[in-house]
Design an enzyme around this catalytic site. Structure first.
Site, short mmCIF file in Angstrom:
data_model
loop_
_atom_site.label_atom_id
_atom_site.label_comp_id
_atom_site.label_asym_id
_atom_site.label_seq_id
_atom_site.Cartn_x
_atom_site.Cartn_y
_atom_site.Cartn_z
N LYS A 52 0.82 -1.20 -0.10
CA LYS A 52 -0.03 -0.07 0.14
C LYS A 52 0.87 1.06 0.26
O LYS A 52 0.54 2.22 -0.83
CB LYS A 52 -0.93 -0.02 1.14
CG LYS A 52 -2.06 -1.03 0.92
CD LYS A 52 -2.81 -1.12 2.37
CE LYS A 52 -3.62 -2.28 2.33
NZ LYS A 52 -4.89 -2.41 3.29
N ALA A 71 -0.73 0.69 5.88
CA ALA A 71 -0.94 -0.16 7.11
C ALA A 71 -1.98 -1.19 6.59
O ALA A 71 -2.77 -1.09 5.59
CB ALA A 71 -1.64 0.69 8.06
N ASP A 72 -1.76 -2.45 7.43
CA ASP A 72 -2.97 -3.32 6.99
C ASP A 72 -3.03 -4.12 8.50
O ASP A 72 -2.12 -4.27 9.31
CB ASP A 72 -2.54 -4.38 6.07
CG ASP A 72 -3.57 -5.26 5.41
OD1 ASP A 72 -4.50 -4.68 4.99
OD2 ASP A 72 -3.62 -6.18 5.86
N THR A 73 -4.24 -4.52 8.50
CA THR A 73 -4.80 -5.22 9.86
C THR A 73 -5.39 -6.72 9.25
O THR A 73 -6.26 -6.65 8.34
CB THR A 73 -5.73 -4.59 10.62
OG1 THR A 73 -5.14 -3.24 10.94
CG2 THR A 73 -6.21 -5.31 11.70
N ALA A 108 0.25 -4.32 10.69
CA ALA A 108 1.44 -3.82 10.02
C ALA A 108 1.50 -2.42 9.72
O ALA A 108 0.52 -1.88 8.96
CB ALA A 108 2.02 -4.75 8.94
#
Length: 198
Positions: A52, A71-73, A108
């Site tokens: 991203k 960011a990623d969850t 992250a």
């Protein structure tokens, strides 16, 4: 001072970044979020956060210096990633799987400028109380779980399911503010800038 771009359409990530006083411009950076074969959940969220940020960097037309934050969850139960629900049946199935159990939430973050990219992964454990099928269906009807990893939002109506949390609340929401502030500091972007401007 470097300009910051947040490569996310998430209103929750925008709120959390605003909360720590860092001015930014939000941009939408869509990437393929399909897990790779045999990819661990930790590697998955880190790859997506970096992806991203890189996609955001390609969109930005500003002159350097600037940084992009991605960011990623992921919600993980028994080693399996629970993505965003596709429909009511999927959301209810996720909530039934999470009901009465502890699960892992991995978030992250990745920051890149023209020269380097650094990332962090924050692991939190969330324990759910038992959830009835009626509660799961009513929660879906609220509209809240539609765009949430694991089919719930800890910061909203879904908070009633959370019996315990060990880790970072803001990471479960979508952006770990402590780690984000630290990582952005490495790139010369301090927090509380908006406080100093007043």
């Amino acid at each position: 001072m470097k300009k910051l771009y947040l490569a996310s359409g998430s209103p929750r990530r925008r709120e959390l970044l605003t909360q720590i006083g860092i001015p930014f411009t939000a941009i939408s950076a869509d990437i393929d979020e399909t897990p790779l074969a045999n990819e661990s959940p930790l590697a998955y969220v880190e790859r997506l956060a970096r992806g991203k940020a890189e996609a955001g960097r390609r969109i930005v037309t500003s002159e350097p210096p600037f940084c992009v934050l991605g960011a990623d969850t992921a919600v993980v139960l028994d080693g399996k990633i629970l993505g965003k629900p596709v429909d009511e049946a999927d959301a209810c199935a996720m909530l039934m799987m999470l009901s009465g159990k502890e699960h892992e939430v991995l978030t992250a973050i990745a920051v890149l400028d023209g020269e380097r990219c650094e990332s962090r992964v924050v692991r939190s454990l969330v324990r759910f109380r038992s959830i009835s099928r009626e509660e799961a269906a009513a929660y879906w009807a609220s509209g809240e779980p539609r765009d949430k990893a694991g089919g719930y939002g800890i910061q909203g109506l879904g908070a009633v399911f959370v019996a315990g949390l060990n880790g970072s609340y803001s990471a479960v929401v979508g952006l770990p503010v402590c780690e984000s502030a630290e990582l952005l500091g490495h790139f010369g972007i301090p927090c509380w800038q908006t406080l100093n401007a007043q």
